[in-house]
Design an enzyme around this catalytic site. Sequence first.
Site, PDB file in Angstrom:
ATOM      1  N   HIS A 150       0.857  -1.174   0.000  1.00 46.83           N
ATOM      2  CA  HIS A 150       0.000   0.000   0.000  1.00 46.83           C
ATOM      3  C   HIS A 150       0.902   1.235   0.000  1.00 46.83           C
ATOM      4  O   HIS A 150       2.077   1.173   0.390  1.00 46.83           O
ATOM      5  CB  HIS A 150      -0.893   0.026   1.239  1.00 46.83           C
ATOM      6  CG  HIS A 150      -1.996  -0.985   1.213  1.00 46.83           C
ATOM      7  ND1 HIS A 150      -2.973  -0.993   0.241  1.00 46.83           N
ATOM      8  CD2 HIS A 150      -2.300  -2.017   2.062  1.00 46.83           C
ATOM      9  CE1 HIS A 150      -3.822  -1.979   0.478  1.00 46.83           C
ATOM     10  NE2 HIS A 150      -3.432  -2.620   1.578  1.00 46.83           N
TER      11      HIS A 150
ATOM     12  N   CYS B 210      -0.472   2.529  -4.356  1.00 42.33           N
ATOM     13  CA  CYS B 210      -1.275   3.724  -4.605  1.00 42.33           C
ATOM     14  C   CYS B 210      -0.456   4.975  -4.311  1.00 42.33           C
ATOM     15  O   CYS B 210       0.479   4.957  -3.505  1.00 42.33           O
ATOM     16  CB  CYS B 210      -2.531   3.716  -3.730  1.00 42.33           C
ATOM     17  SG  CYS B 210      -3.736   2.453  -4.183  1.00 42.33           S
TER      18      CYS B 210
END
Length: 303
Positions: free
Chosen positions: A139, A181
């Site tokens: 992430h 991301c």
Amino acid sequence: MEEAMSQECVSNTNVPDAKPVSETDAFPFGKSKAQSGKPVATTIQTATEFFSHKYKMDYPNRGKAIIINNKTFNPKTKLNERTGTDKDATALHNRLSELGFEVDLKNNLTADKIKATLQRAAELKHEDNDCFACAILSHGEDGFIWGIDKLIPINDLMEPFKGNKCLSLAGKPKIFFIQACRGTMFDDGVDMNVSDAKGFMDVEPQFFRQKIPSEADFLIAYSVVPGYYSWRNSTNGSWFVQALSDVLKKHGQTMDLLTLMTRVNQIVANKFQSDTSHPDMNEKKQIPCITSMLTKEVYFTSK
């Protein structure tokens, strides 16, 4: 005042367009600090090799590659499990191994362990290596990667590999693939109509000094542009790594790295589109972002 301006106009000097952050220190994408003395790369190249348009890729070893694969995160982070990432990690391990890298795969590392792992890698002796590669699957947010416990600045991970820090990799490619991301926006895409039409030196010295920028020779391939979500399929893996694996498998030993990454961009942009039951997340697109400080072409020619 006018006299000073006149002197500046007629003098043939290089001056910065803006004052650096401090009088002695500027750090464009990292946190480089002023050092005493002048660091010297520990790998010597001939003048022909140094001034070539291609990186020297015929050292005894291809080099070290590290894959950091974060799938499950501490509950306090409230981050979802990254299903499908193991397929990405396996694909990258296979592709990098095929290109001759010595690959280490690390799973579910804390931020401190990620930093320590890369610091140790930078401290290795790379004199006999062509280059260094790292893939981080996790992430993220813009400018940051998640360890399984907290965020870590991406710049902190690259800092040890700069030319003035890792002298055995100075003048050699440092390649980072980052699947994460970089924000919370979705790319809606745009409809497009497509028609259906068918020697720098005369004498090569034994040894000479040539200064190079400490920030040079990096390539950072982000899975998405700043501000946007990066898409991952829970079964097949992320769009970016799927495309990267496919291109490396087909053309890894024949195309230069920037051309390879342009092919990856094309595949991600044209082949993939989200298909979900959530209307706010459906039919979304993605484009990777390649940041290059390379000074030459990178070819992973077979050894």
